[in-house]
Scaffold this motif. Structure first.
Motif, PDB file in Angstrom:
ATOM      1  N   GLU A 108       7.809 -26.685   5.909  1.00 22.64           N
ATOM      2  CA  GLU A 108       8.676 -26.972   4.837  1.00 22.64           C
ATOM      3  C   GLU A 108      10.349 -26.203   5.104  1.00 22.64           C
ATOM      4  OE1 GLU A 108      10.016 -27.607   0.799  1.00 22.64           O
ATOM      5  OE2 GLU A 108       8.295 -28.458   2.224  1.00 22.64           O
ATOM      6  N   ALA A 109      10.064 -24.950   5.837  1.00 24.21           N
ATOM      7  CA  ALA A 109      11.244 -24.432   6.283  1.00 24.21           C
ATOM      8  C   ALA A 109      12.229 -25.430   7.291  1.00 24.21           C
ATOM      9  CB  ALA A 109      11.190 -22.992   6.755  1.00 24.21           C
TER      10      ALA A 109
ATOM     11  N   ALA B  54      16.590 -29.273   8.075  1.00 24.85           N
ATOM     12  CA  ALA B  54      17.256 -30.350   8.486  1.00 24.85           C
ATOM     13  C   ALA B  54      17.957 -31.124   7.307  1.00 24.85           C
ATOM     14  CB  ALA B  54      15.858 -31.271   8.748  1.00 24.85           C
ATOM     15  N   GLN B  55      17.575 -31.034   6.047  1.00 25.95           N
ATOM     16  CA  GLN B  55      18.349 -31.490   4.698  1.00 25.95           C
ATOM     17  C   GLN B  55      19.477 -30.981   4.631  1.00 25.95           C
ATOM     18  OE1 GLN B  55      15.851 -31.029   1.343  1.00 25.95           O
ATOM     19  NE2 GLN B  55      14.809 -33.092   1.494  1.00 25.95           N
TER      20      GLN B  55
ATOM     21  N   LEU C 170      26.547 -32.416   7.547  1.00 30.82           N
ATOM     22  CA  LEU C 170      27.070 -33.648   8.342  1.00 30.82           C
ATOM     23  C   LEU C 170      27.879 -34.480   7.401  1.00 30.82           C
ATOM     24  CD1 LEU C 170      27.634 -35.052  11.084  1.00 30.82           C
ATOM     25  CD2 LEU C 170      25.300 -36.058  10.641  1.00 30.82           C
ATOM     26  N   GLU C 171      27.231 -34.936   6.267  1.00 33.23           N
ATOM     27  CA  GLU C 171      27.639 -35.875   5.454  1.00 33.23           C
ATOM     28  C   GLU C 171      29.144 -35.316   4.812  1.00 33.23           C
ATOM     29  OE1 GLU C 171      24.476 -36.815   2.487  1.00 33.23           O
ATOM     30  OE2 GLU C 171      23.560 -38.096   3.790  1.00 33.23           O
TER      31      GLU C 171
END
Length: 208
Positions: free
Chosen positions: A51-52, A57-58, A64-65
């Motif tokens: 989960e971490a 990653a999110q 990045l976006e």
């Protein structure tokens, strides 16, 4: 014959179960339970780590976006002539009027609106603006550049004997959403044709 074979198999299973029951002592049972507990704890820890990693990653994807959006916003430049086709004298008007530049040479970032003549800052930063104005003899020519509703700089020519050209430029610090535009003074004239004598340009120098 088959019945005898089946009975032998049942007897063997019973004996095996009895031996297995005798072999599983309380100590062995306790050891098995402890191993199961450790395995379950390990699985839970792996779930938390997974989960971490997913959350990390999110967050990386979002960052990045965001960086891509900021980099895109840094590419801001426009230049436009007053008329897209033909020739025309503008003015005089009884009040100040926005000049709407229709002939787009470049509009990177789409911050300039050719329907209103207004440039809207897409990001905080320092911007450079310049405007050129042309008028004919015996005409008063006066144009100002505004940041929101505040006059920043102007050009003026009072009934010249020949055609008159004037220009001015300024560097402005803008916050996202600030508007920059030019206005023709009341009782003044400007002229433009396919040569784009009257124009308005600007670009982003750097962000902050």
């Amino acid at each position: 014959m088959k019945t005898m074979l089946a009975l032998k198999m049942v007897l063997l299973l019973c004996v095996g179960a009895s031996l297995a029951h005798e072999l599983i002592t309380p100590e062995i049972l306790k050891s098995i339970e402890e191993r199961l507990r450790i395995t379950e704890a390990t699985l839970n820890e792996l779930k938390r780590e997974n989960e971490a990693l997913r959350m990390s990653a999110q967050a990386s994807e979002f960052k990045l976006e965001s960086l891509q959006e900021v980099n895109k916003a840094k590419k801001v430049a426009f230049s436009a002539g007053l008329l897209s086709t033909g020739s025309q004298q503008f003015g005089p008007f009884s009040t100040q009027e926005n000049l709407v530049y229709k002939k787009i040479f470049i509009n990177t970032g789409n911050a300039y609106d050719s329907n209103t003549g207004i440039f809207t800052a897409p990001v905080n930063g320092a911007y450079f603006f310049r405007f050129y104005v042309h008028s004919h003899p015996d005409k008063q020519m006066a144009v100002s550049l505004f940041k929101n509703s505040e006059r920043q700089c102007s050009v003026f020519s009072l009934k010249p004997l020949t055609n008159s050209n004037a220009s001015n430029g300024v560097i402005l610090t803008l916050e996202k959403g600030d508007r920059v535009y030019t206005q023709l003074w009341a009782d003044s004239w400007v002229y433009d044709d396919e040569n784009s004598f009257t124009s308005f340009s600007g670009f982003l120098l750097f962000t902050f």
